[in-house]
Scaffold this active site. Structure first.
Site, PDB file in Angstrom:
ATOM      1  N   LYS A 154       0.837  -1.207   0.000  1.00  0.00           N
ATOM      2  CA  LYS A 154       0.000   0.000   0.000  1.00  0.00           C
ATOM      3  C   LYS A 154       0.877   1.265   0.000  1.00  0.00           C
ATOM      4  O   LYS A 154       0.608   2.206  -0.739  1.00  0.00           O
ATOM      5  CB  LYS A 154      -0.936   0.028   1.217  1.00  0.00           C
ATOM      6  CG  LYS A 154      -1.896  -1.148   1.278  1.00  0.00           C
ATOM      7  CD  LYS A 154      -2.896  -0.995   2.410  1.00  0.00           C
ATOM      8  CE  LYS A 154      -2.285  -1.063   3.789  1.00  0.00           C
ATOM      9  NZ  LYS A 154      -1.880  -2.398   4.245  1.00  0.00           N
ATOM     10  N   ARG A 207     -10.192   0.144   8.490  1.00  0.00           N
ATOM     11  CA  ARG A 207      -9.794  -1.219   8.816  1.00  0.00           C
ATOM     12  C   ARG A 207     -10.891  -1.982   9.555  1.00  0.00           C
ATOM     13  O   ARG A 207     -10.688  -3.138   9.931  1.00  0.00           O
ATOM     14  CB  ARG A 207      -8.563  -1.183   9.712  1.00  0.00           C
ATOM     15  CG  ARG A 207      -7.244  -1.293   8.966  1.00  0.00           C
ATOM     16  CD  ARG A 207      -6.163  -0.984   9.984  1.00  0.00           C
ATOM     17  NE  ARG A 207      -4.975  -1.734   9.768  1.00  0.00           N
ATOM     18  CZ  ARG A 207      -3.864  -1.196   9.249  1.00  0.00           C
ATOM     19  NH1 ARG A 207      -3.845   0.049   8.840  1.00  0.00           N
ATOM     20  NH2 ARG A 207      -2.791  -1.918   9.147  1.00  0.00           N
ATOM     21  N   ARG A 227      11.891  -7.011   5.177  1.00  0.00           N
ATOM     22  CA  ARG A 227      11.863  -5.624   5.638  1.00  0.00           C
ATOM     23  C   ARG A 227      12.485  -5.468   7.033  1.00  0.00           C
ATOM     24  O   ARG A 227      12.965  -4.401   7.386  1.00  0.00           O
ATOM     25  CB  ARG A 227      10.384  -5.187   5.670  1.00  0.00           C
ATOM     26  CG  ARG A 227      10.136  -3.739   5.961  1.00  0.00           C
ATOM     27  CD  ARG A 227       8.736  -3.348   5.612  1.00  0.00           C
ATOM     28  NE  ARG A 227       7.785  -3.620   6.688  1.00  0.00           N
ATOM     29  CZ  ARG A 227       6.479  -3.359   6.613  1.00  0.00           C
ATOM     30  NH1 ARG A 227       5.965  -2.874   5.501  1.00  0.00           N
ATOM     31  NH2 ARG A 227       5.679  -3.611   7.624  1.00  0.00           N
ATOM     32  N   ARG A 241      10.882  -1.867  12.359  1.00  0.00           N
ATOM     33  CA  ARG A 241       9.571  -1.608  12.968  1.00  0.00           C
ATOM     34  C   ARG A 241       9.310  -2.643  14.046  1.00  0.00           C
ATOM     35  O   ARG A 241       9.347  -3.849  13.770  1.00  0.00           O
ATOM     36  CB  ARG A 241       8.477  -1.691  11.886  1.00  0.00           C
ATOM     37  CG  ARG A 241       8.099  -0.345  11.326  1.00  0.00           C
ATOM     38  CD  ARG A 241       7.103  -0.473  10.219  1.00  0.00           C
ATOM     39  NE  ARG A 241       5.802  -0.991  10.641  1.00  0.00           N
ATOM     40  CZ  ARG A 241       4.716  -0.943   9.876  1.00  0.00           C
ATOM     41  NH1 ARG A 241       4.782  -0.409   8.674  1.00  0.00           N
ATOM     42  NH2 ARG A 241       3.566  -1.430  10.314  1.00  0.00           N
ATOM     43  N   ARG A 291      -0.953  -8.878  13.803  1.00  0.00           N
ATOM     44  CA  ARG A 291      -1.470  -8.000  12.742  1.00  0.00           C
ATOM     45  C   ARG A 291      -2.210  -8.803  11.678  1.00  0.00           C
ATOM     46  O   ARG A 291      -3.249  -8.375  11.177  1.00  0.00           O
ATOM     47  CB  ARG A 291      -0.330  -7.193  12.110  1.00  0.00           C
ATOM     48  CG  ARG A 291       0.071  -5.996  12.960  1.00  0.00           C
ATOM     49  CD  ARG A 291       1.500  -5.573  12.699  1.00  0.00           C
ATOM     50  NE  ARG A 291       1.690  -5.044  11.367  1.00  0.00           N
ATOM     51  CZ  ARG A 291       2.868  -5.063  10.718  1.00  0.00           C
ATOM     52  NH1 ARG A 291       3.922  -5.603  11.271  1.00  0.00           N
ATOM     53  NH2 ARG A 291       2.966  -4.529   9.526  1.00  0.00           N
TER      54      ARG A 291
HETATM   55  P1  ADP Z   1       0.475  -2.381   8.193  1.00  0.00           P
HETATM   56  O1  ADP Z   1       1.864  -2.603   7.659  1.00  0.00           O
HETATM   57  O2  ADP Z   1       0.072  -3.443   9.175  1.00  0.00           O
HETATM   58  O3  ADP Z   1      -0.531  -2.114   7.114  1.00  0.00           O
HETATM   59  P2  ADP Z   1       0.215   0.374   9.233  1.00  0.00           P
HETATM   60  O4  ADP Z   1       1.467   1.156   9.148  1.00  0.00           O
HETATM   61  O5  ADP Z   1      -0.878   0.743   8.306  1.00  0.00           O
HETATM   62  O6  ADP Z   1       0.632  -1.130   9.121  1.00  0.00           O
HETATM   63  O7  ADP Z   1      -0.376   0.433  10.728  1.00  0.00           O
HETATM   64  C1  ADP Z   1       0.433   0.138  11.841  1.00  0.00           C
HETATM   65  C2  ADP Z   1      -0.418  -0.010  13.097  1.00  0.00           C
HETATM   66  O8  ADP Z   1      -1.133   1.222  13.331  1.00  0.00           O
HETATM   67  C3  ADP Z   1      -1.528  -1.068  13.046  1.00  0.00           C
HETATM   68  O9  ADP Z   1      -1.050  -2.361  13.343  1.00  0.00           O
HETATM   69  C4  ADP Z   1      -2.495  -0.518  14.126  1.00  0.00           C
HETATM   70  O10 ADP Z   1      -2.015  -0.740  15.422  1.00  0.00           O
HETATM   71  C5  ADP Z   1      -2.438   0.978  13.872  1.00  0.00           C
HETATM   72  N1  ADP Z   1      -3.451   1.398  12.869  1.00  0.00           N
HETATM   73  C6  ADP Z   1      -3.191   1.962  11.658  1.00  0.00           C
HETATM   74  N2  ADP Z   1      -4.334   2.227  11.003  1.00  0.00           N
HETATM   75  C7  ADP Z   1      -5.353   1.814  11.814  1.00  0.00           C
HETATM   76  C8  ADP Z   1      -6.761   1.791  11.704  1.00  0.00           C
HETATM   77  N3  ADP Z   1      -7.371   2.264  10.615  1.00  0.00           N
HETATM   78  N4  ADP Z   1      -7.485   1.290  12.724  1.00  0.00           N
HETATM   79  C9  ADP Z   1      -6.883   0.824  13.815  1.00  0.00           C
HETATM   80  N5  ADP Z   1      -5.555   0.796  14.000  1.00  0.00           N
HETATM   81  C10 ADP Z   1      -4.783   1.278  13.011  1.00  0.00           C
END
Ligand code: ADP
Length: 188
Positions: free
Chosen positions: A14, A89, A128, A134, A145
């Site tokens: 993404k 989400r 990664r 991270r 996740r």
């Molecule tokens: P990923 O690589 O899992 O897509 P992101 O960088 O988008 O990771 O998100 C990292 C973390 O931030 C998620 O695991 C969650 O804890 C939090 N987070 C991000 N977006 C949301 C959302 N829309 N709703 C709830 N938690 C979120």
């Protein structure tokens, strides 16, 4: 201008595709993951609230996430188009987003779901780990996740399918080829 949701499991690409789409279409990029990371890095009140949750790999509660999203929308009243990355989400988040867009006389026009297998996601994130550092990429957090994705986030797809806005794009292979397939949807 159009408003787009880019959807997919952790590691689906993404972020990579967002960068290309922003360059081409000039979207205002709203990544809730990046926003939460900014808050935790800068130790804001919100950052303090979400740090442990995020680092565990769990989703941040809807009420916190939706409030932060709304604030970002309000900061960009002139935006011609938004690209939402990592939001919504959950189904309540998708409903809230539709309401906010409608209140602004706009709408979410397309949801592009990047289709990637769990095996591919695990391979990409393992790679990664050596570069990105991270905390939530560690094996156990990543498992959480992925569980969150398949137990909560996946239900967002039928929500959009019912509204006829869902497009799926095969997310494995050449990055530019994947990008071309997304652009073809947006340019239709
Ligand atoms: P990923 O690589 O899992 O897509 P992101 O960088 O988008 O990771 O998100 C990292 C973390 O931030 C998620 O695991 C969650 O804890 C939090 N987070 C991000 N977006 C949301 C959302 N829309 N709703 C709830 N938690 C979120």
């Amino acid at each position: 201008m159009i408003n787009l949701v880019l959807f997919g499991p952790p590691g689906a690409g993404k972020g990579t595709q967002s960068e290309k789409l922003i360059q081409k279409y000039g979207f205002v990029h709203i990544s809730t993951g990046d926003l939460f990371r900014w808050h935790t890095k800068n130790d804001t009140a919100l950052g303090k609230r979400v740090k442990e949750i995020m680092n565990s790999g769990a989703l941040v509660p809807d009420e916190i996430t939706i409030a932060m999203l709304k604030e970002e929308l309000d900061k960009n009243p002139q935006a011609k188009g938004f690209l939402f990355d990592g939001f919504p989400r959950t189904v309540p988040q998708a409903e809230a987003l539709d309401t906010f867009m409608k209140d602004n006389g706009s709408a979410i026009h397309h949801i592009v779901a990047l289709e990637v297998t769990e095996e591919e996601v695990r391979t990409r994130i393992a790679k990664r780990r050596s570069t990105d550092n991270r905390v939530d990429d560690e094996e156990e957090k990543l498992n959480k996740r992925i569980t969150e994705y398949f137990s909560k986030t996946i239900h967002v797809l039928p929500y959009y399918k019912n509204h006829g806005r869902l497009h799926t794009v095969h997310g494995i292979g050449d990055i530019d080829e994947i990008n071309k397939n997304i652009c073809a949807i947006l340019d239709r």
